[in-house]
Design a protein around this motif. Structure first.
Motif, mmCIF file in Angstrom:
data_model
loop_
_atom_site.group_PDB
_atom_site.id
_atom_site.type_symbol
_atom_site.label_atom_id
_atom_site.label_comp_id
_atom_site.label_asym_id
_atom_site.label_seq_id
_atom_site.Cartn_x
_atom_site.Cartn_y
_atom_site.Cartn_z
ATOM 1 N N CYS A 1 -12.821 -12.721 -0.117
ATOM 2 C CA CYS A 1 -13.374 -12.117 1.109
ATOM 3 C C CYS A 1 -12.252 -11.633 2.023
ATOM 4 C CB CYS A 1 -14.252 -13.119 1.855
ATOM 5 S SG CYS A 1 -15.813 -13.513 1.035
ATOM 6 N N GLU A 2 -11.173 -12.404 2.107
ATOM 7 C CA GLU A 2 -10.021 -11.981 2.911
ATOM 8 C C GLU A 2 -9.382 -10.735 2.303
ATOM 9 O OE1 GLU A 2 -5.515 -13.438 4.137
ATOM 10 O OE2 GLU A 2 -6.939 -14.908 3.351
ATOM 11 N N MET A 3 -9.161 -10.746 0.994
ATOM 12 C CA MET A 3 -8.521 -9.599 0.342
ATOM 13 C C MET A 3 -9.367 -8.339 0.451
ATOM 14 S SD MET A 3 -6.896 -11.180 -3.151
ATOM 15 C CE MET A 3 -5.326 -12.057 -3.126
ATOM 16 N N MET A 4 -10.693 -8.503 0.444
ATOM 17 C CA MET A 4 -11.591 -7.345 0.527
ATOM 18 C C MET A 4 -12.019 -7.079 1.967
ATOM 19 S SD MET A 4 -13.974 -7.682 -2.906
ATOM 20 C CE MET A 4 -14.860 -9.148 -2.336
ATOM 21 N N SER B 1 0.810 -1.213 0.000
ATOM 22 C CA SER B 1 0.000 0.000 0.000
ATOM 23 C C SER B 1 0.845 1.265 0.000
ATOM 24 C CB SER B 1 -0.932 0.003 1.217
ATOM 25 O OG SER B 1 -0.180 -0.001 2.420
ATOM 26 N N SER B 2 2.093 1.167 0.460
ATOM 27 C CA SER B 2 2.939 2.365 0.534
ATOM 28 C C SER B 2 4.056 2.339 -0.493
ATOM 29 C CB SER B 2 3.549 2.486 1.941
ATOM 30 O OG SER B 2 4.388 1.379 2.222
ATOM 31 N N ARG B 3 4.027 1.399 -1.430
ATOM 32 C CA ARG B 3 5.101 1.267 -2.390
ATOM 33 C C ARG B 3 4.624 1.635 -3.786
ATOM 34 N NH1 ARG B 3 9.111 -0.910 0.454
ATOM 35 N NH2 ARG B 3 10.439 -0.990 -1.382
ATOM 36 N N LYS C 1 -7.005 -1.511 6.532
ATOM 37 C CA LYS C 1 -7.959 -1.376 5.433
ATOM 38 C C LYS C 1 -7.813 -2.574 4.503
ATOM 39 C CE LYS C 1 -4.821 1.522 2.702
ATOM 40 N NZ LYS C 1 -4.667 2.825 1.994
ATOM 41 N N PRO C 2 -8.826 -2.859 3.695
ATOM 42 C CA PRO C 2 -8.758 -4.018 2.792
ATOM 43 C C PRO C 2 -7.637 -3.869 1.761
ATOM 44 C CG PRO C 2 -11.026 -3.239 3.032
ATOM 45 C CD PRO C 2 -10.149 -2.202 3.663
ATOM 46 N N LEU C 3 -7.174 -5.008 1.252
ATOM 47 C CA LEU C 3 -6.176 -5.003 0.197
ATOM 48 C C LEU C 3 -6.761 -4.513 -1.125
ATOM 49 C CD1 LEU C 3 -4.507 -8.488 0.869
ATOM 50 C CD2 LEU C 3 -3.570 -6.241 1.443
ATOM 51 N N THR C 4 -8.022 -4.822 -1.357
ATOM 52 C CA THR C 4 -8.685 -4.412 -2.585
ATOM 53 C C THR C 4 -10.185 -4.322 -2.307
ATOM 54 O OG1 THR C 4 -8.916 -4.877 -4.962
ATOM 55 C CG2 THR C 4 -8.957 -6.773 -3.460
ATOM 56 N N ASP C 5 -10.952 -4.008 -3.332
ATOM 57 C CA ASP C 5 -12.401 -3.899 -3.164
ATOM 58 C C ASP C 5 -13.086 -4.319 -4.456
ATOM 59 O OD1 ASP C 5 -12.596 -1.570 -4.949
ATOM 60 O OD2 ASP C 5 -11.677 -0.454 -3.307
ATOM 61 N N PRO C 6 -14.416 -4.519 -4.436
ATOM 62 C CA PRO C 6 -15.110 -4.990 -5.642
ATOM 63 C C PRO C 6 -14.917 -4.090 -6.851
ATOM 64 C CG PRO C 6 -16.526 -5.218 -3.712
ATOM 65 C CD PRO C 6 -15.334 -4.450 -3.270
#
Length: 324
Positions: free
Chosen positions: A113-116, A12-14, A134-139
């Motif tokens: 579900c884990e990633m989101m 997320s910070s790279r 926060k989630p790794l990704t979203d729908p």
């Protein structure tokens, strides 16, 4: 991405690829794999084999220390992040696509579900999981990624799983519970309609000064039946860690009262109830009734068949541990 304490993999910070790119033409070899692993503690912790992609049509390799797979499609912008100079790692969307061919539909759904969600499966942590900020990704991001990557291998499976997965789950057990409750009957679920998971809900603080408002986040909020005058129904999963203390019990009681004051009924599920098939059948019927779902008229044979399917889903989810 599950190695939360390793700053090298805090994607997320790279830096991410700003433009659509191609996988490198040069396939992986033993010397490069050795040097990469030696130069990265994150790769050493991830273990062998090191999996890489190449755009070279003849670049497929499978060795004990590394695997090189052919990837002819373009890589959408934002899909990989830089670990260090010359080394890029798949982001969550590309990772899900790469795994789609080796996982069942249910396994891929649980992984999404884990990633989101706001948790990460982490066997080395207490309880086997860790919370994410926060989630790794979203729908939305997954949908855009699928559109940009085109019809490559695995994209259809990922698209199907995305339609079944839910966002904002806070634990593996919440994920399994919501899938049992809300997967459609065709997927062996109870077919309840999900309104939200862990979304802020403004409530009135009981016993406080006039107009004092607060925020509650029901684990699972079931939508009322369309056209009915029913209210949503909340379902809370009680994890053993935080709900068995005196403070936890008090907080649960206050939250339940505040939701009830809004007309939202609340049901609680713990690990024992989750495992009790008959109790879960009864609980879902009460939730349906309270949420205004129409009464079902099923034969005894059909009811028995549906219960067998519910048991099958329960067992399939039980077999899914870390997923990958």
């Amino acid at each position: 991405m599950r190695l939360l304490r390793d700053p090298a993999l805090d994607f997320s910070s790279r830096a991410r690829n700003l433009e659509t790119t191609l996988a490198p033409n040069e396939p992986m070899d033993a010397y490069t794999a050795r040097d990469l692993v030696r130069g990265s503690s994150a790769l050493r912790r991830a273990g062998e084999p090191l999996e890489t992609i190449t755009s070279n049509p003849s670049g497929a390799r499978r060795r004990p220390a590394y695997v090189s797979r052919v990837w002819g499609a373009r890589i959408p912008s934002g899909s990989v992040f830089q670990v260090r100079e010359g080394l890029w790692c798949s982001g969550p969307e590309l990772t899900a696509l790469e795994l789609a061919g080796s996982l069942s539909e249910l396994e891929l759904t649980v992984l999404l579900c884990e990633m989101m969600g706001t948790y990460s499966v982490a066997p080395g942590y207490q309880g086997g999981m860790a919370q994410r900020a926060k989630p790794l990704t979203d729908p939305a991001r997954l949908t855009v990624f699928l559109r940009e990557v085109g019809g490559v291998k695995g994209s259809r499976a990922l698209e199907k799983a995305l339609k079944l997965a839910v966002a904002e789950s806070a634990s593996p057990m919440e994920t399994k519970l919501v899938l049992r409750l809300c997967l459609p009957a065709a997927k062996k679920g109870f077919g309840l309609k999900l309104l939200s998971m862990n979304k802020p809900l403004e409530v009135e603080r009981l016993g406080a000064s006039t107009n004092d408002r607060g925020i509650r986040k029901p684990d699972i909020l079931i939508a009322p039946w369309p056209g009915s005058d029913a209210n949503p129904v909340a379902i809370e999963y009680d994890g053993e860690e935080c709900h068995m203390t005196r403070e936890g019990v008090l907080s649960d009681t206050v939250r339940g009262n505040e939701l009830k004051a809004m007309g939202i009924g609340e049901y609680r599920v713990n690990r024992e109830i989750y495992r009790n098939i008959n109790y879960m059948e009864y609980l879902v019927e009460k939730v349906r009734e309270e949420a205004g779902y129409p009464r079902r008229h099923r034969s005894a044979e059909d009811a028995l068949r549906r219960k067998r399917e519910h048991v099958e889903l329960y067992k399939e989810l039980a077999r899914i541990g870390n997923v990958v």
